[in-house]
Design a protein around this motif. Structure first.
Motif, mmCIF file in Angstrom:
data_model
loop_
_atom_site.group_PDB
_atom_site.id
_atom_site.type_symbol
_atom_site.label_atom_id
_atom_site.label_comp_id
_atom_site.label_asym_id
_atom_site.label_seq_id
_atom_site.Cartn_x
_atom_site.Cartn_y
_atom_site.Cartn_z
ATOM 1 N N GLU A 92 81.359 73.359 161.928
ATOM 2 C CA GLU A 92 80.830 72.658 160.755
ATOM 3 C C GLU A 92 79.353 72.286 160.883
ATOM 4 O O GLU A 92 78.691 72.034 159.890
ATOM 5 N N LYS A 93 78.804 72.273 162.085
ATOM 6 C CA LYS A 93 77.391 71.949 162.280
ATOM 7 C C LYS A 93 76.574 73.181 162.643
ATOM 8 O O LYS A 93 75.386 73.062 162.972
ATOM 9 N N THR A 94 77.205 74.344 162.595
ATOM 10 C CA THR A 94 76.527 75.603 162.892
ATOM 11 C C THR A 94 76.586 76.496 161.657
ATOM 12 O O THR A 94 77.638 76.614 161.030
ATOM 13 N N LEU A 95 75.458 77.114 161.314
ATOM 14 C CA LEU A 95 75.434 78.080 160.228
ATOM 15 C C LEU A 95 75.773 79.459 160.795
ATOM 16 O O LEU A 95 75.201 79.877 161.796
ATOM 17 N N GLY A 107 77.062 76.013 151.211
ATOM 18 C CA GLY A 107 78.082 75.428 152.080
ATOM 19 C C GLY A 107 78.971 76.441 152.763
ATOM 20 O O GLY A 107 79.551 76.163 153.821
ATOM 21 N N SER A 108 79.098 77.648 152.198
ATOM 22 C CA SER A 108 79.975 78.659 152.790
ATOM 23 C C SER A 108 79.451 79.168 154.129
ATOM 24 O O SER A 108 80.183 79.838 154.869
ATOM 25 N N LEU A 109 78.190 78.861 154.440
ATOM 26 C CA LEU A 109 77.620 79.317 155.706
ATOM 27 C C LEU A 109 78.072 78.466 156.891
ATOM 28 O O LEU A 109 77.915 78.871 158.043
ATOM 29 N N ARG A 110 78.624 77.293 156.631
ATOM 30 C CA ARG A 110 79.049 76.435 157.737
ATOM 31 C C ARG A 110 80.214 77.080 158.499
ATOM 32 O O ARG A 110 81.167 77.570 157.911
ATOM 33 N N CYS A 111 80.123 77.041 159.798
ATOM 34 C CA CYS A 111 81.121 77.682 160.658
ATOM 35 C C CYS A 111 82.391 76.830 160.724
ATOM 36 O O CYS A 111 82.327 75.655 161.099
#
Length: 280
Positions: free
Chosen positions: A242-245, A130-134
């Motif tokens: 939140e929808k971009t890694l 989850g930490s990868l979410r922008c």
């Protein structure tokens, strides 16, 4: 015995990060890799590892079933031009021919439906990482200039409209003109082409498609993306919050700040606020 998580692994660092986070969370990690696509070194992170050729769906299903996997996630990219060279087994061929003429999202949904019909539960890889979410907001020290804001306002809804047609996620804009649209060549090739056509000062926009199944294909950016944008003399990047890694975020933002490059992650509310500020 720990619950097993199956990872269908494409290219890039995402499968490795997901595998590491899954192991840290106490899962047994079972990876199915693809010849010519999956990056080397992933095997050392997995508890079980198998490599198949793209299109061998029956082998994929048999492998995960034999490993006692019930929950699956997809992580990593599949190069679309090279994917056209695959030799599908009968199961894959039935899916491909039933969707001939439709977009890649439709294909991914059909693959997921086939896996679910076999009793597997598809989860989002980002649930494990989850930490990868922008996060939302202006991520760099510099905010968009009025000119860049105008290009974001122009291109943001266009990118959404293109997403409805399942064309691509990336758009390049310069002074209210679309310089490039992503098709099957991928984001990096689109940015190179857009930079060549638009010249210095382009704005890149990357959005999640409106009907995109977030379990399998979230937009992604990273350090290499920012390097490419700076090298091609882009000035600004706008993405879906939140929808971009966002991979290698700290290093990428440090590089962006060093070159006075702007990165903004928008929600609908922040986009409307940006529009309102530019109108004042």
């Amino acid at each position: 015995m720990s619950e097993s998580i199956g990872i269908i692994a494409g290219s890039g660092q995402f499968p490795r990060l997901v595998a590491q986070d899954a192991k840290a969370a106490g899962y047994r990690v079972v990876v199915c890799a693809f010849h010519g696509f999956t990056d080397p070194g992933l095997e050392s992170v997995a508890d079980a590892y198998e490599t198949v050729y793209l299109g061998q769906f029956n082998k994929v299903i048999a492998y995960f079933r034999g490993q006692g996997v019930r929950r699956l996630c997809m992580a990593g990219a599949i190069d679309k031009p090279r994917a056209l060279e695959l030799r599908p087994d009968l199961r894959a061929a039935k899916i491909f021919f039933s969707l001939r003429g439709k977009g890649d999202d439709a294909l991914l949904r059909a693959i997921m439906a086939d896996l679910e019909a076999e009793g597997f539960t598809l989860m989002q890889a980002a649930e494990l990482s989850g930490s990868l979410r922008c996060p939302e907001g202006f991520l760099t020290r510099r905010k968009p200039t009025p000119e860049e804001t105008a290009d974001i306002e122009f291109g943001w809804p266009i990118a959404e409209t293109l997403g409805h047609f399942d064309i691509g996620q990336c758009l390049v804009v310069k002074q209210g003109i679309v310089a490039a649209v992503e098709c099957m060549e991928g984001t990096d090739a689109t940015l190179r082409r857009g930079g060549e056509l638009g010249g210095e000062g382009c704005v890149a926009i990357k959005r999640c498609k409106p009907k995109q199944d977030e379990r399998v294909d979230l937009p992604s950016i990273g350090l290499n993306t920012i390097r490419l944008l700076i090298d091609r003399k882009f000035r600004c990047l706008a993405v879906d919050a939140e929808k971009t890694l966002f991979f290698d975020r700290a290093e990428a933002l440090a590089l962006a700040d060093k070159h006075d490059f702007c990165i903004v992650a928008l929600t609908d509310a922040l986009f409307e606020r940006l529009r309102g500020d530019s109108a004042d």
